[in-house]
Write a protein that holds these residues in place. Structure first.
Motif, mmCIF file in Angstrom:
data_model
loop_
_atom_site.group_PDB
_atom_site.id
_atom_site.type_symbol
_atom_site.label_atom_id
_atom_site.label_comp_id
_atom_site.label_asym_id
_atom_site.label_seq_id
_atom_site.Cartn_x
_atom_site.Cartn_y
_atom_site.Cartn_z
ATOM 1 N N LEU A 9 0.827 -1.199 0.000
ATOM 2 C CA LEU A 9 0.000 0.000 0.000
ATOM 3 C C LEU A 9 0.866 1.256 0.000
ATOM 4 C CD1 LEU A 9 -2.836 1.184 0.107
ATOM 5 C CD2 LEU A 9 -2.726 1.052 2.596
ATOM 6 N N LEU A 10 1.944 1.254 0.785
ATOM 7 C CA LEU A 10 2.856 2.400 0.804
ATOM 8 C C LEU A 10 3.528 2.582 -0.555
ATOM 9 C CD1 LEU A 10 4.474 2.060 4.343
ATOM 10 C CD2 LEU A 10 2.904 3.833 3.545
ATOM 11 N N PHE A 12 2.371 1.634 -3.465
ATOM 12 C CA PHE A 12 1.339 2.109 -4.375
ATOM 13 C C PHE A 12 1.116 3.608 -4.177
ATOM 14 C CE2 PHE A 12 -3.120 2.978 -5.387
ATOM 15 C CZ PHE A 12 -3.185 2.492 -6.683
ATOM 16 N N THR A 13 1.059 4.061 -2.914
ATOM 17 C CA THR A 13 0.847 5.474 -2.609
ATOM 18 C C THR A 13 2.014 6.318 -3.118
ATOM 19 O OG1 THR A 13 -0.409 4.840 -0.659
ATOM 20 C CG2 THR A 13 0.382 7.098 -0.740
ATOM 21 N N GLU A 14 3.249 5.837 -2.923
ATOM 22 C CA GLU A 14 4.407 6.573 -3.413
ATOM 23 C C GLU A 14 4.361 6.722 -4.933
ATOM 24 O OE1 GLU A 14 7.709 4.277 -2.037
ATOM 25 O OE2 GLU A 14 7.573 5.033 0.009
ATOM 26 N N GLU A 16 1.704 6.680 -6.814
ATOM 27 C CA GLU A 16 0.600 7.573 -7.182
ATOM 28 C C GLU A 16 0.991 9.028 -6.948
ATOM 29 O OE1 GLU A 16 -2.613 8.669 -8.993
ATOM 30 O OE2 GLU A 16 -1.930 6.608 -8.893
ATOM 31 N N LEU A 17 1.722 9.320 -5.877
ATOM 32 C CA LEU A 17 2.185 10.692 -5.640
ATOM 33 C C LEU A 17 3.147 11.144 -6.734
ATOM 34 C CD1 LEU A 17 2.655 10.640 -1.764
ATOM 35 C CD2 LEU A 17 0.907 11.868 -3.070
ATOM 36 N N GLN A 20 1.025 12.000 -9.751
ATOM 37 C CA GLN A 20 0.323 13.268 -9.623
ATOM 38 C C GLN A 20 1.270 14.433 -9.866
ATOM 39 O OE1 GLN A 20 -1.729 13.285 -5.868
ATOM 40 N NE2 GLN A 20 -3.075 11.611 -6.457
ATOM 41 N N PRO A 175 0.297 2.116 -11.533
ATOM 42 C CA PRO A 175 -0.441 1.590 -10.367
ATOM 43 C C PRO A 175 -1.367 0.419 -10.735
ATOM 44 C CG PRO A 175 -0.504 3.977 -10.351
ATOM 45 C CD PRO A 175 0.105 3.575 -11.644
#
Length: 181
Positions: A9-10, A12-14, A16-17, A20, A175
């Motif tokens: 999850l971390l 994936f979040t990295e 996605e950031l 963006q 992602p």
């Protein structure tokens, strides 16, 4: 709960950031290069990426749910073969005295074939899923070229702009590709 899930999850979040931030950088470049309002381009990017993402998620779900029984069968066949081999090793002397070499060879070949066939079925299902995902990616690029070709012919877009746009699409797809693995 699970540390592996938390790390995924971390990660994936990295990713996605990063996407963006990349998207924010490219929005201005696209507006200058494509000479169209960024909102129009943003909507096209969102539509293309959302369509591909939906395809990836649906295919991954269907593949995982349908190939789980094949994976379970492959693991079960492997464990059954390991138990058979272990039991045969424990009873080797008795089997040798009874002259059951041909029987043992036949049973071992049968068990090994079952393991191979189970794993082959699972891998073929996964390969089919990957082929469908590749086809989806090809469709995504085809759609983006169809959207960009009129701009290129009008002289408002360069080949470099098209490469930049496709690079952005690849980054935004990451992602979904991580989920499909």
């Amino acid at each position: 709960g699970n540390s592996t899930h938390m790390r995924a999850l971390l990660r994936f979040t990295e990713e996605e950031l990063k996407h963006q931030a990349l998207f924010a950088r490219y929005t201005g470049a696209f507006a200058r290069g494509f000479k169209v309002p960024p909102a129009l381009l943003d909507n096209q990017v969102v539509a293309i990426v959302t369509g591909y993402g939906a395809l990836v998620l649906i295919l991954t779900y269907l593949s995982t749910s349908r190939s789980q029984m094949l994976l379970d069968a492959a693991v079960s066949a492997s464990q059954d073969n390991a138990r058979f081999t272990g039991n045969a090793m424990n009873a080797m002397e008795a089997l040798r005295h009874l002259g059951s070499h041909a029987w043992m060879s036949g049973r071992f070949a049968e068990k090994a074939r079952a393991v191979k066939d189970s794993w082959r079925a699972y891998m073929l299902r996964r390969a089919l899923t990957l082929a469908l995902l590749g086809l989806g990616l090809s469709v995504q690029f085809a759609v983006s070229f169809l959207l960009l070709l009129p701009r290129y012919q009008a002289g408002t877009t360069t080949v470099g702009d098209i490469v930049l746009f496709n690079t952005l699409l690849l980054q935004l797809n990451l992602p979904f590709e991580m989920i499909s693995q």
